[in-house]
Design an enzyme around this catalytic site. Sequence first.
Site, mmCIF file in Angstrom:
data_model
loop_
_atom_site.group_PDB
_atom_site.id
_atom_site.type_symbol
_atom_site.label_atom_id
_atom_site.label_comp_id
_atom_site.label_asym_id
_atom_site.label_seq_id
_atom_site.Cartn_x
_atom_site.Cartn_y
_atom_site.Cartn_z
ATOM 1 N N TYR A 157 -14.843 -4.625 2.523
ATOM 2 C CA TYR A 157 -15.378 -4.150 0.805
ATOM 3 C C TYR A 157 -13.568 -4.680 0.352
ATOM 4 C CZ TYR A 157 -18.725 -0.362 0.982
ATOM 5 O OH TYR A 157 -19.604 -0.183 1.092
ATOM 6 N N TYR A 191 -21.184 -1.417 9.482
ATOM 7 C CA TYR A 191 -19.660 -1.415 8.920
ATOM 8 C C TYR A 191 -18.990 -0.416 9.868
ATOM 9 C CZ TYR A 191 -19.888 1.008 4.459
ATOM 10 O OH TYR A 191 -19.465 1.960 3.568
ATOM 11 N N ARG A 212 -21.714 2.368 9.945
ATOM 12 C CA ARG A 212 -23.213 2.737 8.387
ATOM 13 C C ARG A 212 -24.022 1.293 8.918
ATOM 14 N NH1 ARG A 212 -22.129 5.260 3.196
ATOM 15 N NH2 ARG A 212 -24.354 5.833 4.368
ATOM 16 N N HIS A 215 -25.400 -1.644 3.394
ATOM 17 C CA HIS A 215 -25.605 -1.009 1.727
ATOM 18 C C HIS A 215 -25.168 -1.349 0.587
ATOM 19 C CE1 HIS A 215 -22.706 1.532 3.755
ATOM 20 N NE2 HIS A 215 -22.872 1.246 2.378
ATOM 21 N N HIS A 217 -23.707 0.184 -3.102
ATOM 22 C CA HIS A 217 -23.921 1.538 -3.593
ATOM 23 C C HIS A 217 -23.836 1.227 -5.161
ATOM 24 C CE1 HIS A 217 -21.453 3.932 -0.345
ATOM 25 N NE2 HIS A 217 -20.978 2.450 -0.371
HETATM 26 FE FE LIG Z 1 -20.175 1.960 1.866
#
Ligand SMILES: [Fe+2]
Length: 286
Positions: A157, A191, A212, A215, A217
């Site tokens: 991110y 990630y 995870r 995806h 968000h």
């Molecule tokens: Fe996430």
Amino acid sequence: MRNLSEANITEAVIQTFEGTPDERLKEIMASLVKHLHAFVREVNLTEDEWLAGIQFLTATGQLCDDRRQEFILLSDTLGVTTLKDIINNRKPPGATEYTILGPFHRTNAPELPFNADLAEDMQGEPVFVKGRVLGPNGDPIAHATLDVWQSDAEGHYDLQMPDLQGTALRAVFRADTDGQFAFRTIKPSFYPIPYDGPVGQMLIATQRHPYRPAHIHFIVSADGYRSVTTELFAEGDPYLDSDAVFGVRGSLIVPFVRHESAREAAQFNLSTPFYTVDYNFVLEPT
Ligand SMILES: [Fe+2]
């Protein structure tokens, strides 16, 4: 209080909360003690295990600061966050399901126009995301807001990119009068959650991985409707059945359809190969 035994200590502790003026606090403390004692009895907790537990929780707290919240990570990896979310976000059938907010949401995302590129000049496989925001009967919700954020193609991110000025891969979009939204981006990656602390040690000791599935968000909101915090997961991801924080819902797994045609790519102003994602969000009225 003078003749405490294995059999009566739980009731003795619970009775000490009798005078608690806040009824909800009294209920929570009594239940916490009841379940904690039951756990100690069930596993026959030893002296060393008790101390190891204290040390684990101490290390968890010591790792917390304004950028890292190891206790939330512990709650996430034990499924407590998701259980709490499910209890507090029961949805009628057909409404888009809630899932975990995660630690990477920021309130300062720029508002971008319909069809804008969320990824700007970032490297990755191009994706065109479109859909509609609808009410429970399929009626469009005009001007709904979509707060969108995701990782890059390596699973990072913007908050994890030390050289970046400002924000990346996050924006607020507004649906049109027909509830339609569309934007371009890059394919996110699976990630790992941070695993260099006590939570990581727990995952290693129990032979769990920290990943995870990929995806995007969303927080979708509109006047007169309950907003939904959710994620769209990429169909085919290797971690869909073992999300380290238990955030996957079957209804939120969507195909990222691969396209090879240069003519189609030009139509979307993308390069080949590219992917399309089509998803309708359904909100419940307040
Ligand atoms: Fe996430």
